[in-house]
Write a protein that holds these residues in place. Structure first.
Motif, PDB file in Angstrom:
ATOM      1  N   THR A 194     -11.248   2.625 -10.774  1.00  0.00           N
ATOM      2  CA  THR A 194     -10.767   3.586  -9.780  1.00  0.00           C
ATOM      3  C   THR A 194     -11.728   4.766  -9.642  1.00  0.00           C
ATOM      4  N   ARG A 195     -12.351   5.189 -10.746  1.00  0.00           N
ATOM      5  CA  ARG A 195     -13.347   6.274 -10.647  1.00  0.00           C
ATOM      6  C   ARG A 195     -14.545   5.837  -9.805  1.00  0.00           C
ATOM      7  N   GLU A 196     -14.929   4.584  -9.912  1.00  0.00           N
ATOM      8  CA  GLU A 196     -16.041   4.083  -9.087  1.00  0.00           C
ATOM      9  C   GLU A 196     -15.660   4.098  -7.618  1.00  0.00           C
ATOM     10  N   LEU A 197     -14.449   3.680  -7.296  1.00  0.00           N
ATOM     11  CA  LEU A 197     -13.991   3.754  -5.905  1.00  0.00           C
ATOM     12  C   LEU A 197     -14.009   5.196  -5.412  1.00  0.00           C
ATOM     13  N   GLU A 198     -13.529   6.119  -6.243  1.00  0.00           N
ATOM     14  CA  GLU A 198     -13.521   7.532  -5.868  1.00  0.00           C
ATOM     15  C   GLU A 198     -14.931   8.067  -5.670  1.00  0.00           C
ATOM     16  N   SER A 199     -15.886   7.596  -6.482  1.00  0.00           N
ATOM     17  CA  SER A 199     -17.273   8.060  -6.333  1.00  0.00           C
ATOM     18  C   SER A 199     -17.887   7.593  -5.017  1.00  0.00           C
ATOM     19  N   GLU A 200     -17.302   6.554  -4.431  1.00  0.00           N
ATOM     20  CA  GLU A 200     -17.745   6.044  -3.136  1.00  0.00           C
ATOM     21  C   GLU A 200     -16.986   6.713  -1.989  1.00  0.00           C
ATOM     22  N   GLY A 201     -16.169   7.720  -2.324  1.00  0.00           N
ATOM     23  CA  GLY A 201     -15.427   8.450  -1.300  1.00  0.00           C
ATOM     24  C   GLY A 201     -14.111   7.805  -0.911  1.00  0.00           C
ATOM     25  N   LEU A 202     -13.686   6.804  -1.650  1.00  0.00           N
ATOM     26  CA  LEU A 202     -12.420   6.115  -1.372  1.00  0.00           C
ATOM     27  C   LEU A 202     -11.354   6.673  -2.307  1.00  0.00           C
ATOM     28  N   LYS A 203     -10.138   6.717  -1.845  1.00  0.00           N
ATOM     29  CA  LYS A 203      -9.047   7.247  -2.662  1.00  0.00           C
ATOM     30  C   LYS A 203      -8.067   6.122  -2.972  1.00  0.00           C
ATOM     31  N   PRO A 204      -8.244   5.454  -4.096  1.00  0.00           N
ATOM     32  CA  PRO A 204      -7.357   4.334  -4.406  1.00  0.00           C
ATOM     33  C   PRO A 204      -5.932   4.792  -4.717  1.00  0.00           C
ATOM     34  N   LYS A 205      -4.986   4.029  -4.184  1.00  0.00           N
ATOM     35  CA  LYS A 205      -3.575   4.282  -4.446  1.00  0.00           C
ATOM     36  C   LYS A 205      -2.969   2.963  -4.905  1.00  0.00           C
ATOM     37  N   ARG A 206      -2.334   2.985  -6.062  1.00  0.00           N
ATOM     38  CA  ARG A 206      -1.790   1.758  -6.631  1.00  0.00           C
ATOM     39  C   ARG A 206      -0.613   1.256  -5.808  1.00  0.00           C
ATOM     40  N   VAL A 207      -0.604  -0.033  -5.554  1.00  0.00           N
ATOM     41  CA  VAL A 207       0.501  -0.684  -4.863  1.00  0.00           C
ATOM     42  C   VAL A 207       1.490  -1.120  -5.938  1.00  0.00           C
ATOM     43  N   PRO A 208       2.739  -0.668  -5.856  1.00  0.00           N
ATOM     44  CA  PRO A 208       3.719  -1.023  -6.895  1.00  0.00           C
ATOM     45  C   PRO A 208       3.874  -2.531  -7.018  1.00  0.00           C
ATOM     46  N   GLY A 209       4.056  -2.963  -8.241  1.00  0.00           N
ATOM     47  CA  GLY A 209       4.255  -4.386  -8.513  1.00  0.00           C
ATOM     48  C   GLY A 209       4.903  -4.555  -9.862  1.00  0.00           C
ATOM     49  N   ARG A 210       4.901  -5.763 -10.343  1.00  0.00           N
ATOM     50  CA  ARG A 210       5.506  -6.039 -11.641  1.00  0.00           C
ATOM     51  C   ARG A 210       4.477  -5.848 -12.748  1.00  0.00           C
ATOM     52  N   GLY A 211       4.912  -5.317 -13.865  1.00  0.00           N
ATOM     53  CA  GLY A 211       4.051  -5.190 -15.040  1.00  0.00           C
ATOM     54  C   GLY A 211       2.780  -4.418 -14.740  1.00  0.00           C
ATOM     55  N   ARG A 212       1.656  -5.022 -15.121  1.00  0.00           N
ATOM     56  CA  ARG A 212       0.367  -4.384 -14.879  1.00  0.00           C
ATOM     57  C   ARG A 212      -0.258  -4.914 -13.595  1.00  0.00           C
ATOM     58  N   SER A 213       0.562  -5.082 -12.595  1.00  0.00           N
ATOM     59  CA  SER A 213       0.046  -5.502 -11.295  1.00  0.00           C
ATOM     60  C   SER A 213      -1.119  -4.601 -10.922  1.00  0.00           C
ATOM     61  N   ASN A 214      -2.171  -5.190 -10.431  1.00  0.00           N
ATOM     62  CA  ASN A 214      -3.393  -4.428 -10.251  1.00  0.00           C
ATOM     63  C   ASN A 214      -3.917  -4.514  -8.827  1.00  0.00           C
ATOM     64  N   ILE A 215      -3.053  -4.173  -7.894  1.00  0.00           N
ATOM     65  CA  ILE A 215      -3.438  -4.127  -6.485  1.00  0.00           C
ATOM     66  C   ILE A 215      -3.485  -2.665  -6.075  1.00  0.00           C
ATOM     67  N   TRP A 216      -4.544  -2.293  -5.412  1.00  0.00           N
ATOM     68  CA  TRP A 216      -4.750  -0.917  -4.968  1.00  0.00           C
ATOM     69  C   TRP A 216      -5.005  -0.922  -3.475  1.00  0.00           C
ATOM     70  N   GLU A 217      -4.645   0.167  -2.832  1.00  0.00           N
ATOM     71  CA  GLU A 217      -4.916   0.320  -1.409  1.00  0.00           C
ATOM     72  C   GLU A 217      -5.944   1.430  -1.231  1.00  0.00           C
ATOM     73  N   ILE A 218      -6.926   1.166  -0.373  1.00  0.00           N
ATOM     74  CA  ILE A 218      -7.933   2.168  -0.051  1.00  0.00           C
ATOM     75  C   ILE A 218      -8.023   2.279   1.460  1.00  0.00           C
ATOM     76  N   GLU A 219      -8.597   3.366   1.915  1.00  0.00           N
ATOM     77  CA  GLU A 219      -8.881   3.496   3.341  1.00  0.00           C
ATOM     78  C   GLU A 219     -10.387   3.608   3.483  1.00  0.00           C
ATOM     79  N   GLU A 220     -10.945   2.709   4.285  1.00  0.00           N
ATOM     80  CA  GLU A 220     -12.387   2.667   4.487  1.00  0.00           C
ATOM     81  C   GLU A 220     -12.674   2.577   5.975  1.00  0.00           C
ATOM     82  N   ASN A 221     -13.420   3.543   6.486  1.00  0.00           N
ATOM     83  CA  ASN A 221     -13.751   3.582   7.910  1.00  0.00           C
ATOM     84  C   ASN A 221     -12.499   3.509   8.786  1.00  0.00           C
TER      85      ASN A 221
END
Length: 92
Positions: free
Chosen positions: A22-49
């Motif tokens: 997530t820090r790498e995404l942020e360094s690229e100017g993207l703001k990752p937001k975790r998509v709720p899921g079960r357990g350690r679900s690892n889907i994130w939403e970003i906005e690009e262009n």
């Protein structure tokens, strides 16, 4: 030097590696937001262009990662629902 991540619990290592992703995404100017899921679900939403995209951050302590197959191999857990995959890995 040995891989000290092997001494960490899975959840502690996961937190560190996802944080790196997530820090790498942020360094690229993207703001990752975790998509709720079960357990350690690892889907994130970003906005690009001005477009929203879904990202999967996969983690590995030994350079192996997977997308478990579903429905007899016709679909993939996590992979079918994302636009981009980021792998956060530890090298020994």
């Amino acid at each position: 030097m040995r891989n000290q991540f092997n001494d960490l619990s899975d959840s502690k290592a996961w937190n560190i590696l996802v944080g790196a992703g997530t820090r790498e995404l942020e360094s690229e100017g993207l703001k990752p937001k975790r998509v709720p899921g079960r357990g350690r679900s690892n889907i994130w939403e970003i906005e690009e262009n001005g477009q929203r995209k879904r990202v999967s951050i996969r983690t590995t302590k030994n350079r192996w990662f997977a997308f478990p197959p579903l429905k007899k191999g016709t679909k993939w857990k996590t992979l079918d629902n994302v636009d981009t995959v980021i792998v956060a890995a530890v090298d020994d």
